[in-house]
Design a protein around this motif. Structure first.
Motif, PDB file in Angstrom:
ATOM      1  N   LEU A  89     -60.338 -44.840 -73.899  1.00 27.27           N
ATOM      2  CA  LEU A  89     -60.771 -45.811 -74.907  1.00 27.27           C
ATOM      3  C   LEU A  89     -59.675 -46.056 -75.928  1.00 27.27           C
ATOM      4  CD1 LEU A  89     -64.455 -44.729 -75.459  1.00 27.27           C
ATOM      5  CD2 LEU A  89     -63.627 -46.708 -74.239  1.00 27.27           C
ATOM      6  N   LEU A  90     -59.039 -44.974 -76.343  1.00 28.43           N
ATOM      7  CA  LEU A  90     -57.969 -45.152 -77.325  1.00 28.43           C
ATOM      8  C   LEU A  90     -56.821 -45.935 -76.717  1.00 28.43           C
ATOM      9  CD1 LEU A  90     -57.910 -41.697 -79.076  1.00 28.43           C
ATOM     10  CD2 LEU A  90     -58.756 -43.844 -79.971  1.00 28.43           C
ATOM     11  N   SER A  91     -56.582 -45.679 -75.463  1.00 34.16           N
ATOM     12  CA  SER A  91     -55.525 -46.436 -74.800  1.00 34.16           C
ATOM     13  C   SER A  91     -55.874 -47.915 -74.798  1.00 34.16           C
ATOM     14  CB  SER A  91     -55.352 -45.916 -73.384  1.00 34.16           C
ATOM     15  OG  SER A  91     -54.397 -46.667 -72.710  1.00 34.16           O
ATOM     16  N   MET A  92     -57.126 -48.196 -74.506  1.00 32.49           N
ATOM     17  CA  MET A  92     -57.520 -49.604 -74.527  1.00 32.49           C
ATOM     18  C   MET A  92     -57.428 -50.181 -75.929  1.00 32.49           C
ATOM     19  SD  MET A  92     -60.572 -50.243 -71.911  1.00 32.49           S
ATOM     20  CE  MET A  92     -61.300 -48.768 -71.319  1.00 32.49           C
ATOM     21  N   ALA A  93     -57.664 -49.315 -76.901  1.00 30.08           N
ATOM     22  CA  ALA A  93     -57.552 -49.790 -78.277  1.00 30.08           C
ATOM     23  C   ALA A  93     -56.101 -49.955 -78.694  1.00 30.08           C
ATOM     24  CB  ALA A  93     -58.248 -48.803 -79.217  1.00 30.08           C
ATOM     25  N   GLY A  94     -55.211 -49.429 -77.881  1.00 28.13           N
ATOM     26  CA  GLY A  94     -53.792 -49.615 -78.184  1.00 28.13           C
ATOM     27  C   GLY A  94     -53.228 -48.588 -79.128  1.00 28.13           C
ATOM     28  N   PRO A 111     -50.895 -45.447 -79.690  1.00 26.91           N
ATOM     29  CA  PRO A 111     -49.847 -44.703 -79.020  1.00 26.91           C
ATOM     30  C   PRO A 111     -50.200 -43.227 -78.979  1.00 26.91           C
ATOM     31  CG  PRO A 111     -49.189 -45.272 -81.242  1.00 26.91           C
ATOM     32  CD  PRO A 111     -50.512 -45.926 -80.992  1.00 26.91           C
ATOM     33  N   PRO A 112     -49.610 -42.492 -78.092  1.00 27.11           N
ATOM     34  CA  PRO A 112     -48.607 -42.858 -77.098  1.00 27.11           C
ATOM     35  C   PRO A 112     -49.237 -43.111 -75.735  1.00 27.11           C
ATOM     36  CG  PRO A 112     -48.715 -40.496 -77.306  1.00 27.11           C
ATOM     37  CD  PRO A 112     -49.887 -41.059 -78.059  1.00 27.11           C
ATOM     38  N   LEU A 113     -50.213 -43.946 -75.662  1.00 25.52           N
ATOM     39  CA  LEU A 113     -50.892 -44.153 -74.394  1.00 25.52           C
ATOM     40  C   LEU A 113     -50.452 -45.479 -73.784  1.00 25.52           C
ATOM     41  CD1 LEU A 113     -54.292 -42.964 -75.748  1.00 25.52           C
ATOM     42  CD2 LEU A 113     -52.759 -41.705 -74.273  1.00 25.52           C
ATOM     43  N   GLY A 114     -50.767 -45.617 -72.510  1.00 25.80           N
ATOM     44  CA  GLY A 114     -50.312 -46.796 -71.784  1.00 25.80           C
ATOM     45  C   GLY A 114     -50.725 -48.089 -72.445  1.00 25.80           C
ATOM     46  N   GLY A 115     -51.951 -48.091 -72.945  1.00 27.86           N
ATOM     47  CA  GLY A 115     -52.452 -49.318 -73.558  1.00 27.86           C
ATOM     48  C   GLY A 115     -51.600 -49.771 -74.722  1.00 27.86           C
ATOM     49  N   PHE A 116     -51.074 -48.812 -75.434  1.00 26.92           N
ATOM     50  CA  PHE A 116     -50.228 -49.182 -76.565  1.00 26.92           C
ATOM     51  C   PHE A 116     -48.968 -49.875 -76.082  1.00 26.92           C
ATOM     52  CE2 PHE A 116     -46.420 -47.959 -78.946  1.00 26.92           C
ATOM     53  CZ  PHE A 116     -46.634 -48.737 -80.066  1.00 26.92           C
ATOM     54  N   MET A 117     -48.322 -49.249 -75.130  1.00 29.71           N
ATOM     55  CA  MET A 117     -47.076 -49.835 -74.634  1.00 29.71           C
ATOM     56  C   MET A 117     -47.346 -51.225 -74.063  1.00 29.71           C
ATOM     57  SD  MET A 117     -44.309 -48.402 -75.130  1.00 29.71           S
ATOM     58  CE  MET A 117     -43.819 -46.955 -76.011  1.00 29.71           C
TER      59      MET A 117
END
Lengths: 657, 483, 514, 105, 175
Positions: B380-385, B387-393
């Motif tokens: 979920l955090l990645s989808m929220a963008g 970092p350092p998750l894929g969604g952020f990048m």
């Protein structure tokens, strides 16, 4: 020895640390030794240094010792450093000396208090801070002491913190002092901005660069600080409340030493003040106004300590009058004698309380003179001194002030007149207190009456020492007119100068002064006039005493009748002109209301309201928009058509452009 | 009459997928009945894996075949890899999910494989017929997959809606293709572009109209506003594994076709579509995010979130530069991992007869099933963008493309949307960690395959967030042939 | 210098993370506490050489590490410290140890998760402080959010913790999203002007950006940092977050997280966009002033201890901002010093409030009164910390506050005067609070049996007290570390501002104007 | 001598457009899912007409081929679609599109 | 002259078929009974098939008749009968605003569409397939399908398989 100047503040600091960190383990005995001994050593050092200093020629009586760099930021450089010159050593002597005796007195006075250790801890800390204040070689370190003594004052006023009134009084003292410090700090900023230094020597040397407006601003701002610390109008309100503290504290801090810091500071900055006639005029006027205003409040007080408190404020007014007219040495002189007799008065009051199990209302005293003779004797001496009876210390110092107020180029007849009246009033209310306490019929509560007793030696000895000083203290400054040498004046002259040079007065009261001079009173510097005024002031004082005698010993009913007759006026004075109430409404309540309003109204309603409002709005929008998702396929298709039509129209428009 | 050159290596991945699709069907027919049929899933996985290994040698060859209708250029390969990863993960979760829900028969796996086949064609087709057929193969498979839970009214309804609207959208797409054909006389994307260039057909109403039609058609597949309306309903109703597949695979394939058609065939119209797409991108992000806030079913919430993600990707599409295009590729890859991961969590939380898809079902999960909850939080955090998750990048590249193209406001709106989206993603974590459960969820079984999928998705999400370099430069190389 | 072959700063960043991973495999709460403490202590000890080996004669970045992260994009893993960040890093490692200590008994459930969050948070904080690459910084900046969010939300005060946690997260998030756009814009401006793809701050410092653009970019950065600081009127998340967070959370929030905002200004916003900073100085100063006075006034009326301290933070950070935007030596140094002071004083205040909360489970001032009587040792600590907070001379607070006021006064007399008013109010609300809690008679029977501080608590507070005095009496120790860096900061700033005429590479102007 | 002009492609295309839109209108108004589906088939048919027209006038075979595939797809869709309708009918006893809204909001 | 007649004849056929197909399709969407709709659909399809012949595409015309009219519509009718949907005729048509809006927008869309086809004739590249070569295009189409379009043709095979699998799996009774 001069090199060891740092020992003077160090001893109290060590005493503070020992008492503070280990006091509870060490027990009362050790504390009672450590506390006074620390001050005693300090006193001793001061004396040694004093003698070394007077051994030098007057022009070389200046010494600075830098301990280490303190706040260093770019061009802003301050050190922890002490300086010894006549002014500071005199102050150090007064501070350590009086403190020493009061410490000793306290051993007896506070003996049964559960906070004994804490008391001495604070007291030592106070002395340490006070010594920093007077010995500092720069404004910033002085400010440390300045705030430090404020802190100790706060702690000691609120010493019996379980009493709400004590806690309140402490807080009030601190906050009002902070108001003053606000001025002090801004004054320092102006000095630094204009002179690039906060070092006394540097700053005063460069003071010539300042233009009048700046120097006036600086001095006025510093004076605001002095007002706070020395309880002058309009910031005097904390001092009467400060009487909630233990009596020796009142004696030491709120009579002898701390409250005089403002006077010391003005004297210390005499170079600056001399350049700012308007500021000096303000100082003088505020001083004299305070003197008479608070003296009048003293008329109707029944609390012995409160009377003394108002008297202190009034006397401080005198000192400011002195420095305000350029008679710095007179101010310091009065500061010193005042330390003796007012310290004594408070200690005496403490002794009375001790005898009466803490009673302070003079209406419940009377006829104590035989029961506690030493207390009475010393108290009586002090009262005479403060009333300005010739021969005692108060007479010399007060009289010099009066004379300077009249004769100084910065002085004025009116200043003299008001001050003289105030002196009469002082004599009146002090004797009123004396009479009501020690003379007449006993009004003491009967269950207290049977164990009225004189205080132990450890308390009476300091009383006697101070009584002695109150008598002889004045002889260091016997005016020339009486054939004296006025040593103190000469001693201080290198620091504070001889006051403004006559004729150089070019602003402020100068016009009035010249008018006065032109009006035929040009005998201003004549011996005869000086003597005449001296006698006049003694007469005024005696009149005050006489009235007191008449009202409180001869016709004890009269005051009541008078009070009833002029009840409006009486209530006004008895309620201290409602100044406290006024401040309460003006500042405290309105700030509280403002705070509340900002919190509830602005913070929670407007800001949070906006933020939450946006959140709610989005939430609302969300719940609204999800309804678009009706679940009917054909609506979805229509939505697609809508999009399609928009796209189609848009693209066809593009075909035209 | 001459047959074109047939290079079977070129279409080896597709062939393998198809063959395995039929293989699964056959094995199912001849296998004894009533048994657990996990091996069907494993067989499909094997197929995907083999296809994957046959895809890899094609990297960098850039070959085309079948009269240039079919390309194995970098773009196609990147998408194929993404799609195969999606298929792989979907199959992994299906192995746990499908038997549980009683749909674990051969046809299910076969259809997933056929849908994958369709998606791969969409990515690889450079001829409109291939793209169209690929799209239809995919769609029809998914219509059926969505309705797989025949006893479940929601599933049936979801298939029904998807089918009707899908067919409806197909009509528009076809009309667009017809107009393209009419205006340029060709169905080859490259030829269309060069013909437009040579004849200067920029103001041709028919072409402009076809742009509108194509936007409707592809906009439907990628779920952009206002062609998104089916998404929440269908995602909610379809079997969860299929939802996951749709949310990632269909979207990826849709974008691949969209990019291919718009950037290869119609680059000349970029100034025309930019501003309307700008609007669509903003609307898509905003609608998705705002409506997602008030959802109480996690699948539905993820559906709206997937709409919002389409919006973010469209931001890069609007930017239209190299950075943007490679950003889209990267985004879809990252999105595949995180979204599939999230759906895996959703599946793992359910059990037979108890889907537990209400968001309130997640209350207190954080400490009851810490690893599951932590994984869900990561996704979920990645989808929220964050970092350092894929969604952020991914978001980072997308928005940097917008900034590079000087669409500052678009980037700002995107970031604001991204901030809004945090709210509903957080809501789940709030429930998981901060609230006590309203009812006990017990007896969850973590079968190995979905767990493996979860781990892979986690690895992918972190990898793309922390070491994005490789994939990004791959994506950058991949778009070389496109623009 | 390396620790176990890892460069020291990297070690500082990742060691807590490793510790957190280790914690995951532990079972017993007690072991977890000890392990965390040991990890925090090691971290602190390892950070000490930074201070002693720091070369205070140069303003260059030290302990530099520079590797590519995403080379294609010019994103690097570049970390290093100068005099400004050095002290903040130390503050972070120092406070973390105390936070672990103060959570010892306060946290009774889910200890493992708590400690993991905490160590994770430390990684984020240290990382953000040492990052010299904008993206790296942004990553750590955001990474900090999550553990803090969990700390508030899980271990916070049950009543409103969720509201507070979400508010905290959304506020900070809302600010930082725009910053990302601005970072990107900056990157592309640089790329077009120099052809160099980099997010390296030191490189970007050199860039001349047209003033019009600077406003936008500065605005975006400033918004993010202002929310974090928090400056009026973006402060409303702070009281909630502070009030609801567990003690250690409040400590670290006040001590370090808020500093990220001010640090962001000094490291990024001002040097990158000097003209905008200069032009917007009045705005920010006025907001800071409002914050000072507003915070104080509102603080005065708070019924809740933590809330009061939280609002006092608003006031204190107003000073920090005011000093920083005085943009002269005294102001900036005072400001940095005040950041440390605030970390220590307010941190201690939260510790103290936490200690009393642990005993009474209430933070309402009205529930207390007369505590001095039963807890004399506590009273002493509380008093010292209170005094430090109101900036009594010889405590740390004074030095910072004084320099800030001096700086502000030099920059603009009116600011200095108004800010000095805050000093009065500061004394008023703190002492009033102290009085109501500690003085008077014990009216509430529950307060009668309170135990005084135990050894662990005293151990937690003593370092703080020692620092309060050390920093108040011998500030040179710290000033000498930052002197050169601050001078360089100001020199660069002035240099750039004067360069206004030939500010921009023409190419850049053309690009922007398009 | 008058020469009748051959039928211009525009007319075919207009017819195709009208049929398409009739299909669209039907698809969004009719309640019965099967009729909706019939309307969609009508749309596809209209598209085919366009393809053939283009093919004829551009003299290329591609349009015809495309139309052929469209028909194949239409057939496939019909098969799946009707199966879905049957399934829907089995579970709900109705194929009315506006009675199928279990999923919404 | 003869050409003229031929062309005139074409016009007549075209107009007639166009008219009939429009009317029939309108009937498709207005008849309440789905069976009627389906049957009118057949009529439309047949008309269009005639037009295909007019456009020289007999192959498609045949497919149209065989696949569409023959298979698909029959399937539809069969399903309607199977599900016994005439019962629902009695439920009256709900007027939904969105539908009215939809119709209005669709008409608007139609104008856009018509504008785009009228404004400019098809501009595509003219190929080599002249009408007379086109006329027997069954062969041409066949050739194309098995040479150039062999891959799509294979795909369509898979597509149809998928459809069959789908239809079977969905419509079989629950096991």
């Amino acid at each position: 020895m001069l090199d060891y100047v740092w020992l003077i503040p160090l001893f109290p600091a060590i005493g503070f640390l020992i008492n503070g960190l280990l006091g509870r383990r060490l027990g009362k005995g050790v504390v009672s030794v450590v506390g006074p001994a620390a001050i005693g050593l300090s006193f001793l050092t001061s004396i040694l240094i004093f003698f070394e200093l007077i051994g030098k020629p007057a022009s070389e009586r200046h010494f600075e010792k830098v301990i280490f760099d303190w706040v260093v930021s770019g061009s802003f450089q301050t050190v922890i450093g002490y300086q010894i010159d006549p002014l500071s050593i005199l102050m150090a002597l007064v501070v350590t000396g009086v403190s020493f005796f009061i410490h000793i007195y306290s051993v007896g006075y506070m003996h049964d208090d559960p906070g004994y250790t804490r008391y001495f801890t604070y007291l030592n800390l106070f002395v340490f801070m006070m010594l920093n204040l007077v010995l500092a070689n720069n404004f910033l370190l002085m400010f440390v002491g300045w705030e430090g003594v404020g802190l100790c004052s706060y702690l000691l006023i609120g010493f019996w913190y379980e009493k709400d009134s004590a806690a309140n009084a402490g807080k009030k003292a601190f906050v009002v002092n902070r108001v003053g410090d606000f001025g002090f700090i801004l004054g320092m900023f102006l000095i630094f901005v204009n002179l690039g230094t906060l070092d006394f020597t540097d700053a005063f040397a460069k003071a010539g660069q300042l233009d009048t407006a700046t120097v006036t601003a600086i001095t006025l701002l510093l004076f605001v600080g002095a007002c706070g610390k020395s309880a002058q109008i309009p910031l005097y309100v904390w001092l009467p409340d400060a009487m909630e503290g233990p009596t020796p504290v009142s004696s030491l801090i709120h009579a002898a030493t701390m409250v005089t810091a403002g006077v010391y500071m003005v004297a210390r900055c005499s170079v600056l003040y001399n350049m700012a006639p308007i500021a000096m005029a303000v100082v003088a006027i505020v001083g004299v106004a305070t003197a008479i205003f608070t003296a009048s409040i003293g008329f109707c007080q029944y609390d012995l300590k409160k009377i003394l408190a108002y008297s202190t404020i009034s006397q401080l007014g005198y000192m400011f009058l002195a420095v305000g007219v350029g008679a710095y040495s007179a101010g310091i002189f009065h500061l010193m004698t005042h330390a003796f007799f007012k310290g004594l008065l408070f200690l005496g009051a403490g002794s009375v309380m001790h005898a009466l199990s803490g009673e302070l209302d003079i209406r419940k005293m009377g006829a104590l003179r035989s029961k506690i003779p030493i207390t009475f004797g010393t108290f009586f001496i002090a009262t005479l001194a403060i009333a300005g009876i010739p021969g005692l210390s108060g007479f010399f110092s007060k009289d010099e002030i009066l004379w300077m107020a009249f004769s100084s180029p910065r002085g004025h007849f009116l200043l003299w007149m008001v001050a003289a009246i105030a002196a009469g009033m002082t004599a009146f209310y002090m004797f009123r207190a004396l009479f009501m306490t020690f003379f007449g019929e006993s009004r003491v509560d009967h269950h207290v009456a049977h164990h009225i007793h004189e205080s132990p030696k450890i308390m009476t000895v300091p009383l006697m020492v101070l009584a002695f000083l109150s008598i002889v203290g004045g002889y260091v400054g016997v005016p020339h007119v009486l054939g004296g040498a006025n040593h103190i004046h000469e001693f201080l002259a290198p620091v504070v100068g001889g006051g403004p040079e006559p004729g150089k007065a070019h602003a402020g009261f100068s016009i009035l002064a010249q008018a006065w001079a032109a009006g035929g009173a040009q005998g201003g510097h004549s011996t005869a006039l000086e003597l005449f005024l001296m006698v006049l002031s003694v007469l005024i004082a005696l009149t005050g005493i006489g009235i007191a005698y008449f009202l409180y010993l001869k016709n004890p009913i009269l005051p009541k009748r008078l009070a009833e007759q002029y009840s409006g006026l009486y209530r006004l004075v008895a309620n201290k002109y409602y100044v406290d109430e006024l401040y309460q409404v003006l500042f405290v309540n309105s700030l509280k209301k403002l705070g509340m309003g900002l919190w509830k109204g602005f913070d929670e309603f407007i800001i949070d309201g906006t933020v939450n409002g946006i959140a709610y709005f989005i939430g609302w929008l969300s719940s609204l928009m999800r309804r678009m998702q009706t679940g009917f396929v054909q609506n979805y298709a229509v939505s697609m058509i809508v999009g399609g039509v928009i796209l189609a129209l848009y693209y066809i428009m593009r075909a035209f452009f | 009459m001459k047959l074109p050159d047939i290079d079977l290596y070129l279409i080896a991945p597709e062939i393998i997928i198809t063959v395995f699709g039929f293989l699964v069907l056959l094995v199912d027919v001849f296998a004894p009945k009533g048994e657990k049929k996990g091996y069907l899933g494993v067989l499909s996985l094997l197929g995907v894996a083999i296809a994957f290994f046959y895809t890899l040698p094609l990297v960098g060859t850039g070959k085309t075949g079948f009269v240039e209708m079919f390309a194995a250029d970098g773009f196609a390969i990147f998408f194929k890899i993404t799609i195969l990863i999606i298929a792989f993960l979907t199959l992994l979760i299906s192995i746990g999910y499908a038997p549980r829900e009683g749909i674990g028969f051969g046809e299910y796996y076969a259809l997933i494989l056929f849908a994958t086949f369709g998606m791969m064609l969409m990515a690889a087709g450079t001829h409109l017929i291939i793209i169209f057929l690929g799209l239809e193969t995919m769609s029809i498979s998914i219509y059926v997959l969505a309705g797989m839970l025949r006893g479940d009214q929601k599933s049936v309804e979801s298939a029904f809606k998807y089918f009707l609207l899908g067919a409806f959208a197909t009509g528009f797409l076809l009309y667009g293709i017809a107009f393209l054909y009419g205006a340029t006389g060709s169905l080859y994307l490259k030829n269309i572009a060069s013909y437009i260039g040579s004849k200067n057909l920029l103001n041709h109403p028919m072409l402009l109209m076809s742009l509108a039609f194509l936007t409707i058609g592809f906009g439907f597949k990628i779920a952009s506003v206002p062609f998104h309306m089916w998404t929440p309903d269908v995602y909610e109703g379809a079997p969860t594994s299929v939802t996951a597949f749709m949310a990632t695979g269909v979207k990826a394939a849709g974008f691949s076709a969209l990019l291919r058609v718009f950037f290869t065939a119609l680059p000349a119209f970029q100034p025309d579509w930019t501003s309307i797409m700008w609007l669509i991108a903003v609307a898509t992000m905003t609608f998705g995010n705002i409506i997602a806030i008030s959802q109480n079913n996690i699948k539905r919430m993820l559906a709206y979130s997937s709409i919002a993600h389409a919006g973010y990707i469209l931001v890069a599409f609007v930017a239209g530069n190299k950075l943007g295009t490679s950003g889209i590729l990267f985004y879809l890859m990252a999105y595949a991992f995180m979204n599939l991961g999230a759906f895996t969590c959703v599946i793992l939380l359910g059990k037979k007869g108890e889907e537990n898809t209400l968001i309130t079902d997640y209350a207190g999960l954080g400490f009851k099933y810490p690893l599951l909850a932590a994984s869900m939080t990561v996704f979920l955090l990645s989808m929220a963008g964050i970092p350092p998750l894929g969604g952020f990048m991914a978001k980072f590249y997308v928005f940097s493309a917008a900034v590079e193209a000087k669409f500052y406001w678009l980037a700002v709106l995107g970031m604001i949307n991204s901030a809004i989206s945090v709210y509903y993603y957080l809501r789940v974590t709030v429930l998981m960690y901060f609230r006590e459960p309203e009812r006990e969820i017990t007896g969850l079984s973590f079968s190995p395959a979905p767990t493996l999928a979860l781990i892979l998705a986690l690895i992918g999400t972190f990898y793309l967030g922390i070491f994005p370099s490789n994939v990004l430069s791959f994506a950058q190389k991949s778009i070389a042939g496109l623009m | 210098m390396d620790i176990l072959g890892i460069p020291i700063l990297s070690f500082l960043i990742f060691f807590p993370l490793a510790g957190a991973v280790l914690l995951l495999f532990l079972k017993k709460d007690e072991t977890i506490r000890w392990v965390t403490l040991v990890v925090a202590l090691i971290e602190f000890v390892v950070s000490l050489p930074l201070f002693f080996r720091f070369d205070s004669t140069t303003a260059a970045m030290q302990f530099l590490e520079d590797w590519w992260w995403v080379e294609a994009y010019g994103i690097s893993y570049k970390i290093g410290i100068d005099g400004i960040s050095l002290l903040l890093v130390l503050l972070t490692t120092f406070l973390t140890v105390l936070c672990v200590l103060c959570s010892w008994t306060a946290i009774t459930f889910r200890v493992k998760e708590y400690m993991v969050s905490f160590l994770f948070l430390e990684t984020g904080m240290v990382g953000a402080l040492v990052a010299l690459d904008l993206i790296l910084f942004y990553v750590f900046w955001e990474v900090m959010l999550i553990p803090m969010y969990l700390l508030i939300g899980v271990w916070g005060n049950p009543a409103r913790r969720i509201y507070a946690a979400i508010k905290f997260f959304l506020f900070t998030m809302a600010g930082s999203v725009l910053m990302l756009v601005a970072i990107l814009a900056l990157y592309f401006i640089n790329l077009k002007a120099t052809g160099k793809a980099t997010f390296d701050v030191l490189e970007l410092y050199k860039l001349g950006i047209p003033v019009g653009t600077q406003y936008w970019l500065f605005g975006a950065f400033a918004l993010a940092f202002a929310i974090k600081v928090p400056m009026f009127p973006f402060h409303t998340w702070l009281p909630d977050a502070h009030t609801e967070a567990p003690t250690a959370g409040s400590v670290i929030l006040a001590g370090v997280l808020l500093k990220m905002g001010t640090y962001g200004f000094i490291r990024f916003a001002i040097p990158l966009f000097p003209h905008a900073a200069l032009e917007l100085m009045p705005l920010i100063s006025v907001l800071a002033l409002i914050g000072i006075i507003y915070g104080a006034l509102v603080s005065m009326m708070q019924p809740d201890l933590k809330r009061l301290v939280a609002f006092s933070s608003v006031s204190h950070l107003g000073y920090v901002m005011l000093g920083m935007f005085a943009l002269n030596t005294q102001g900036v140094q005072g400001s940095i010093y005040q950041m440390l002071n605030h970390g220590i004083s307010t941190g201690s205040l939260f510790l103290i409030v936490g200690m009393i909360y642990e005993r009474r489970h209430t933070r309402l001032i009205a529930d207390f009164g007369g505590i001095s009587k039963v807890m004399p040792v506590f009273a002493v600590f509380f008093m010292i910390v209170t005094l430090s907070s109101i900036g009594l001379p010889s405590t740390n607070g004074f030095v910072g506050e004084f320099l800030i006021l001096l700086g502000a006064f030099q920059a603009n007399t009116v600011y200095g005067v108004l800010a000095a008013v805050g000093v009065i109010l500061g004394a008023a609300y703190m002492l009033w609070m102290f009085q109501r809690v500690m003085f008077g008679k014990i009216t509430n029977p529950k307060n009668e049996g309170l135990k005084d501080l135990n050894a662990r608590e005293i151990l937690t507070l003593i370092p703080m007290i020692a620092l309060i005095f050390l920093m108040g009496i011998y500030p040179k120790l710290f000033f000498s570390k930052m002197d050169v860096s601050v001078e360089k900061f100001l020199k660069d700033f002035r240099g750039k501002v004067e360069m206004k005429a030939d500010l921009t590479v023409p190419k850049v102007v053309a690009e922007i104007k398009k | 001598m008058w020469v009748v002009p051959t039928i211009p492609p525009a007319l075919y295309l207009i017819l195709s457009g009208i049929l398409f839109m009739i299909g669209v209108i039907g698809a969004i108004t009719r309640r019965n899912a099967i009729v909706v589906f019939i309307c969609i088939e009508l749309m596809l048919n209209a598209v085919n007409l366009s393809f053939i027209t283009f093919s004829r006038f551009l003299q290329s075979i591609d349009g015809v081929i495309f139309a052929f595939f469209v028909m194949a797809v239409a057939a496939a869709e019909a098969a799946v679609g009707l199966a879905i309708f049957v399934m829907l009918y089995r579970s709900r006893e109705t194929v009315n599109v506006d009675e199928v809204n279990l999923l919404k909001w | 002259m003869a050409e003229n007649f031929g062309i005139l004849f074409q016009w007549l056929i075209f107009l007639g078929m166009a008219f009939v197909s429009i009317v029939a399709s309108l009937l498709v969407i207005t008849r309440k009974n789905p069976i009627h709709s389906a049957l009118f659909m057949v009529l439309t399809l047949l008309c269009v098939a005639v037009l295909y012949i007019l456009l020289y595409s007999p192959f498609i015309a045949i497919i149209q008749v065989v696949v569409y009219a023959g298979a698909i519509v029959m399937l539809i009718v069969f399903i309607i009968m199977l599900l016994d949907l005439e019962v629902e005729l009695r439920s009256k048509m709900k007027v939904v605003y969105s539908k009215i809006v939809g119709v209005f927008l669709a008409l608007l869309f139609l104008f856009g569409l018509l504008y785009s086809v009228v404004a400019k004739p098809p501009t595509g590249e003219i190929g080599s397939l002249t009408p007379d070569r086109m006329a027997n295009n069954v062969k041409t189409v066949g050739e194309s399908l098995f040479t150039d379009y062999v891959f799509p043709f294979e795909i369509s095979a898979i597509l149809l398989t998928v459809a069959i699998i789908g239809a079977v799996i969905l419509s079989k009774k629950r096991t």
